[in-house]
Design an enzyme around this catalytic site. Sequence first.
Site, mmCIF file in Angstrom:
data_model
loop_
_atom_site.group_PDB
_atom_site.id
_atom_site.type_symbol
_atom_site.label_atom_id
_atom_site.label_comp_id
_atom_site.label_asym_id
_atom_site.label_seq_id
_atom_site.Cartn_x
_atom_site.Cartn_y
_atom_site.Cartn_z
ATOM 1 N N LYS A 108 0.854 -1.203 0.000
ATOM 2 C CA LYS A 108 0.000 0.000 0.000
ATOM 3 C C LYS A 108 0.884 1.246 0.000
ATOM 4 O O LYS A 108 1.884 1.297 0.729
ATOM 5 C CB LYS A 108 -0.894 -0.038 1.240
ATOM 6 C CG LYS A 108 -1.908 1.104 1.337
ATOM 7 C CD LYS A 108 -2.765 0.939 2.590
ATOM 8 C CE LYS A 108 -3.830 2.007 2.720
ATOM 9 N NZ LYS A 108 -4.660 1.832 3.940
ATOM 10 N N SER B 180 -9.739 1.768 3.214
ATOM 11 C CA SER B 180 -8.928 2.563 2.321
ATOM 12 C C SER B 180 -7.931 1.747 1.493
ATOM 13 O O SER B 180 -7.443 2.227 0.481
ATOM 14 C CB SER B 180 -8.166 3.604 3.133
ATOM 15 O OG SER B 180 -7.231 2.974 3.988
ATOM 16 N N SER C 11 -9.722 -0.693 7.344
ATOM 17 C CA SER C 11 -9.193 -0.554 5.976
ATOM 18 C C SER C 11 -8.506 -1.780 5.395
ATOM 19 O O SER C 11 -8.169 -1.780 4.215
ATOM 20 C CB SER C 11 -8.226 0.618 5.908
ATOM 21 O OG SER C 11 -8.960 1.791 5.785
HETATM 22 N N1 GLN Z 1 -12.877 3.832 6.614
HETATM 23 C C1 GLN Z 1 -12.282 4.243 7.856
HETATM 24 C C2 GLN Z 1 -11.924 5.698 7.791
HETATM 25 O O1 GLN Z 1 -12.191 6.311 6.792
HETATM 26 C C3 GLN Z 1 -11.104 3.402 8.160
HETATM 27 C C4 GLN Z 1 -9.880 3.832 7.465
HETATM 28 C C5 GLN Z 1 -8.700 2.987 7.789
HETATM 29 O O2 GLN Z 1 -8.815 1.957 8.436
HETATM 30 N N2 GLN Z 1 -7.547 3.467 7.373
HETATM 31 O O3 GLN Z 1 -11.412 6.260 8.720
#
Ligand code: GLN
Length: 475
Positions: free
Chosen positions: A76, A151, A175
């Site tokens: 990532k 994400s 995420s």
């Molecule tokens: N979707 C969650 C957020 O927007 C989790 C993001 C993540 O785990 N990096 O904060």
Amino acid sequence: MLPYKNYYQKLDQIKDGKLSLIENVNYFLKRIQDNKHLNAFNFVFADEAVEKAKIVEEKIKSGKHGKLAGLVIAIKDVLSIKDKPNTCSSKILKDFIALYNSTAVQKLIAEDAIIIGKTNCDEFAMGSSNENSAFGNVLNPVDNERVPGGSSGGSAAAVAADLCDVALGTDTGGSIRQPASFCGVYGLKPTYGRVSRFGLTAFASSFDSIGPFAKNTEDAAAILEVISGWDVNDSTSSKNSVPNFSNDLPLNGKKLRLGFAKEYFGEGISPEVKSAIENLMGNLKQHGFEVEEIHLPHSDYSISTYYILTTAEASSNLARYDGARYGYRSQESSSLIDMYKSSRSEGFGSEVKRRIMLGTYVLSAGYYDAYYRKAQKVRRIIKQDFDEAFKKVDIILTPTSPTTAFKLGEKTTDPLEMYLADIYTTSANLAGIPGINIPVAKDSSGLPIGLQLMANQFDETNLLKMSYYIQEEIL
Ligand code: GLN
């Protein structure tokens, strides 16, 4: 189709001369080309991956190779790889080149894994659909009109579409697990502190964790084993010993105690997701497991607590992008203050700005007690709920996400609706416990449905054992 089921078969085939690692890497590179429309990768390291394949293939043949030799992995684009871009899918870091390897990446390299590229994600890992990326959105390989989740959407899509063997993602509130669920792959979020965060661009430092996406439990276990452990460069990394997860996957008759909580099957869950998870629990009962009801009474507060605390931490962490030291600098400014403002205004996308503003608000003098301090207390209570639950059971089963993958653009105009995509995943980050997504079913449109397993802190052993059991005996 790949001719091997997991990494161990791959290694055996290379050893036996049945599989050429160079051809294997070329196969992935071709698939990346053929699937460019998915937009899963921000950068591909084609030549280097082939070069590395030659070296590693020799090492494998000579019998002197690392624990992940020849495993093709995508990273990532929030994890630093020396001399490679680290953009966090943000305009503000568009031209930034990393000066050192993150510890997780360093450990993979040391075990002869082959890094094939860096994957797209939501900007600074903020999002649930990969629609907040300066590199554009990622498509779900199962249905190109739908989001891959976020994400770590690029990592999930890359593994699901066979663009690599495995990938690293990060999980601050879901995420890894949520995109794994949307794309139909395994995704493991370790215990907070299990894996060093050194070299990971911080979003919310007391939540961030690094973990693998894989096509099976064995590969997830193998990666976790390698990337885990104490690191002098991360004072929050744990000194707990790292078990030999990958050698200890079969349950061997051990009957783990399983639990489910009604709070995770309430309002907002799609009927198809609900019945798939209930069916699976029924199956486990038929296999002799007891599935006990437990209570996580403060679950309703997870999302609000999560969004108060993570925005607070993000607002502080992202203060470093000021255009002065590195990253994007606006050319339009007349004074220093003006330069800071314009660089940040032009460099950050709208979701990141929303979080910085929310975070500064909840930390501001007049509101600190009402929001930030209160949320810290609720976090503790949520953790205590889990402590109580794990006195009764070893593993908690829940859906990973209330729905299957939604359509592109469906939730972009309503941030609150988007935040609810994380309703079942944020609690594990609040409590610091590990969780895994297992692809267990498909809905009537053929979209993957994910089961989430959660275990007590540092009990990835049982988490992986249960995942392996479900993979081998139930699915
Ligand atoms: N979707 C969650 C957020 O927007 C989790 C993001 C993540 O785990 N990096 O904060």
